[in-house]
Write an enzyme that holds these catalytic residues in place. Structure first.
Site, short mmCIF file in Angstrom:
data_model
loop_
_atom_site.label_atom_id
_atom_site.label_comp_id
_atom_site.label_asym_id
_atom_site.label_seq_id
_atom_site.Cartn_x
_atom_site.Cartn_y
_atom_site.Cartn_z
N HIS A 104 10.85 42.79 56.94
CA HIS A 104 10.55 41.36 57.04
C HIS A 104 9.83 40.96 58.33
O HIS A 104 10.20 39.98 59.00
CB HIS A 104 11.84 40.55 56.90
CG HIS A 104 12.43 40.58 55.51
ND1 HIS A 104 11.69 40.78 54.38
CD2 HIS A 104 13.72 40.42 55.08
CE1 HIS A 104 12.49 40.75 53.31
NE2 HIS A 104 13.72 40.55 53.70
N HIS A 178 12.58 33.07 51.97
CA HIS A 178 13.81 33.82 51.72
C HIS A 178 15.01 32.91 51.43
O HIS A 178 16.11 33.14 51.94
CB HIS A 178 14.09 34.74 52.91
CG HIS A 178 14.77 36.01 52.56
ND1 HIS A 178 16.08 36.06 52.17
CD2 HIS A 178 14.32 37.28 52.52
CE1 HIS A 178 16.42 37.32 51.93
NE2 HIS A 178 15.35 38.07 52.13
N GLU A 312 11.93 36.34 45.99
CA GLU A 312 10.91 36.49 47.03
C GLU A 312 9.59 36.89 46.37
O GLU A 312 9.29 38.07 46.21
CB GLU A 312 11.37 37.55 48.03
CG GLU A 312 12.72 37.26 48.65
CD GLU A 312 13.39 38.52 49.20
OE1 GLU A 312 12.77 39.23 50.00
OE2 GLU A 312 14.54 38.81 48.81
C1 FUC Z 1 16.13 41.06 51.03
C2 FUC Z 1 16.45 42.46 50.71
C3 FUC Z 1 17.13 43.22 51.70
C4 FUC Z 1 17.83 42.53 52.81
C5 FUC Z 1 17.32 41.17 53.14
C6 FUC Z 1 18.20 40.29 53.95
O1 FUC Z 1 14.79 40.77 51.00
O2 FUC Z 1 15.41 43.19 50.16
O3 FUC Z 1 17.82 44.31 51.22
O4 FUC Z 1 19.16 42.68 52.84
O5 FUC Z 1 16.72 40.50 52.15
#
Ligand code: FUC
Length: 348
Positions: A104, A178, A312
């Protein structure tokens, strides 16, 4: 419609909280810090307006937000294997922040910068434009990138995120948001009873470290088949190694069958809330918060495993390692433009 603004001081930093409110009393609240969406309030089938995303009770907890609650993610959403990639015959090394991998955007990703915000108020929608620039070499990536991310809320309870970016050098980029959705309202229940339907007949196989193996698998005859709709609970005890690697749930990239027409429908039969996600992104990482435990203080309660589902929408960082994956390469001066809309309705 209106936009409310509240100045905040969080551990000595000046942040602003913005709330977009439509004529029906639905609202989206976000911060200039990380562009973080802290709450989305929409009605259930009895017109009860409640929050449908996970957010911290104390905003200072967003300073270290290991689950990336509500945040804008970049430069590259997802995992870059071994924190390095090759571009135009050069190897770029990035900071590793999960085992040997880069997750990320790394430790100083878009989730933790303060965005410049400009408000929009028109007859049909309320919104905000978030601006930020990342300089060449920041977090290990090439190119100075100018970002413009637009949040808009309409009277139809449609919340849109438009992503625009412009790089002065060839680079790699895939942006997402997210948020952890939970349609039960005020986090009353987990998301295991939510039904998901999406037009994706393929998904990306992962290894034990959640790194793509390079294989794209058909969803047919597996619990990854959401083409006709199924409850998220199906991924918990399926016995499928793919669910087991993901800590008994989903944490996978699904590839949409129609280019530019990704669609995901999430339904909570108890509250009657329905979330429809439409996007021109090639796929979506659906993560059922398998890594959440009960230690975090959220707005309405403590955290818990399966308390939210992240959708996402993005392209695939596996394209840096393997042919045949939706690409994240971005050419110098070629504008990056992507849109995802989250529309909240109800069913009886
Ligand atoms: C998501 C997942 C991950 C992770 C994160 C906080 O995008 O793909 O495994 O734990 O978020």
């Amino acid at each position: 419609m209106e936009v409310k603004q509240t100045p905040l001081t969080i551990e000595g930093q000046a942040w602003t909280e913005y709330t977009l409110v439509n004529d029906h009393g639905s609202s989206v609240t976000f911060l200039d810090f990380g562009g973080i969406i802290t709450s989305i309030n929409v009605p259930d089938r009895n017109q009860q307006i409640e929050n449908v995303v996970i957010g911290y009770r104390n905003y200072a907890d967003y300073l270290d937000n290991p689950n990336y609650f509500g945040a804008l993610i970049g430069r590259v959403a997802g995992r870059i294997e071994n924190a390095r990639f090759k571009l135009n015959d050069k190897i770029y090394t990035l900071p590793a922040n999960e085992n040997t991998h880069h997750l990320h955007g790394g430790p100083i990703g878009l989730h933790s910068v303060i965005w410049q915000v400009e408000l929009i108020e028109t007859a049909t929608h309320v919104g905000a434009i978030l601006y930020h620039t990342s300089v060449d070499g920041e977090a290990g990536y090439p190119g100075t990138i100018k970002y413009k991310v637009t949040y808009t809320l309409t009277n139809d309870n449609a919340f849109t995120i438009d992503y625009e970016a412009f790089s002065d050098q060839d680079t790699v980029l895939t942006l997402t948001n997210h948020s952890y959705f939970n349609l039960s309202g005020d986090l009353k229940d987990t998301i295991l009873g939510h039904y998901v339907k999406m037009n994706a007949s393929q998904f990306v196989e992962l290894d034990e470290e959640l790194i793509p193996t390079g294989r794209i698998l058909p969803v047919a005859n597996t619990v990854f088949d959401f083409t006709k709709g199924r409850p998220l609970a199906d991924g918990v005890n399926s016995g499928d190694p793919q669910n087991i690697y993901a800590k008994n749930g989903y944490d996978h990239f699904f590839i949409f069958d129609q280019q530019n027409e990704g669609k995901i429908i999430v339904t909570d039969p108890i509250s009657g809330r329905v979330l429809t996600v439409t996007t021109d992104q090639p796929g979506v990482v659906m993560y059922t918060s398998n890594g959440l435990d009960d230690t975090l203080t959220l707005k309405e309660r403590n955290s818990a495993k399966y308390l939210g589902v992240c959708l996402e929408t993005q392209s695939s960082p596996a394209s840096l390692e393997h042919a045949g994956f939706p690409s994240i390469y971005l050419k110098a001066t070629e504008p990056y433009r992507k849109t995802t809309t989250f529309t909240f309705t109800t069913q009886s």
